[in-house]
Design an enzyme around this catalytic site. Structure first.
Site, PDB file in Angstrom:
ATOM      1  N   MET A   1       0.845  -1.181   0.000  1.00  0.00           N
ATOM      2  CA  MET A   1       0.000   0.000   0.000  1.00  0.00           C
ATOM      3  C   MET A   1       0.887   1.240   0.000  1.00  0.00           C
ATOM      4  O   MET A   1       1.619   1.476   0.951  1.00  0.00           O
ATOM      5  CB  MET A   1      -0.895  -0.008   1.246  1.00  0.00           C
ATOM      6  CG  MET A   1      -1.617   1.280   1.445  1.00  0.00           C
ATOM      7  SD  MET A   1      -2.566   1.529   2.974  1.00  0.00           S
ATOM      8  CE  MET A   1      -3.055  -0.062   3.493  1.00  0.00           C
ATOM      9  N   PRO A   2       0.849   2.027  -1.053  1.00  0.00           N
ATOM     10  CA  PRO A   2       1.618   3.269  -1.071  1.00  0.00           C
ATOM     11  C   PRO A   2       1.061   4.282  -0.074  1.00  0.00           C
ATOM     12  O   PRO A   2      -0.152   4.407   0.089  1.00  0.00           O
ATOM     13  CB  PRO A   2       1.447   3.780  -2.501  1.00  0.00           C
ATOM     14  CG  PRO A   2       1.004   2.615  -3.291  1.00  0.00           C
ATOM     15  CD  PRO A   2       0.247   1.748  -2.344  1.00  0.00           C
ATOM     16  N   PHE A   3       1.962   4.975   0.580  1.00  0.00           N
ATOM     17  CA  PHE A   3       1.606   5.994   1.568  1.00  0.00           C
ATOM     18  C   PHE A   3       2.371   7.255   1.207  1.00  0.00           C
ATOM     19  O   PHE A   3       3.600   7.246   1.167  1.00  0.00           O
ATOM     20  CB  PHE A   3       2.012   5.506   2.968  1.00  0.00           C
ATOM     21  CG  PHE A   3       1.639   6.443   4.073  1.00  0.00           C
ATOM     22  CD1 PHE A   3       0.474   6.258   4.789  1.00  0.00           C
ATOM     23  CD2 PHE A   3       2.462   7.503   4.402  1.00  0.00           C
ATOM     24  CE1 PHE A   3       0.151   7.116   5.828  1.00  0.00           C
ATOM     25  CE2 PHE A   3       2.143   8.368   5.426  1.00  0.00           C
ATOM     26  CZ  PHE A   3       0.975   8.163   6.139  1.00  0.00           C
TER      27      PHE A   3
END
Length: 69
Positions: A1-3
């Site tokens: 999951m990109p943050f």
């Protein structure tokens, strides 16, 4: 999951508008989709607005730096 965490400064007391925040969130998400092939539904974007007294440069707050102090 990109943050992704975006930090913007409050310039002269002006905040980033809701519309600008929506554009930033959508634009950054689209960039990650297009460049990294990420699933847009899994991208988290947080926008922090920083007061000029809450960060500094050269041992002075940004408020002081901008005043020439």
């Amino acid at each position: 999951m990109p943050f992704v965490n975006i930090r913007v400064t409050k310039e002269e007391g002006k905040v980033v508008t809701t519309e600008q925040k929506k554009a930033l969130i959508n634009g950054v998400s689209d960039l990650l989709v297009n460049v990294l092939g990420k699933n847009k539904a899994s991208i988290v974007v947080i926008i922090d607005e920083i007061e000029p007294d809450n960060y500094g440069l050269g041992g002075k707050t940004i408020t002081e730096v901008r005043k020439g102090g």
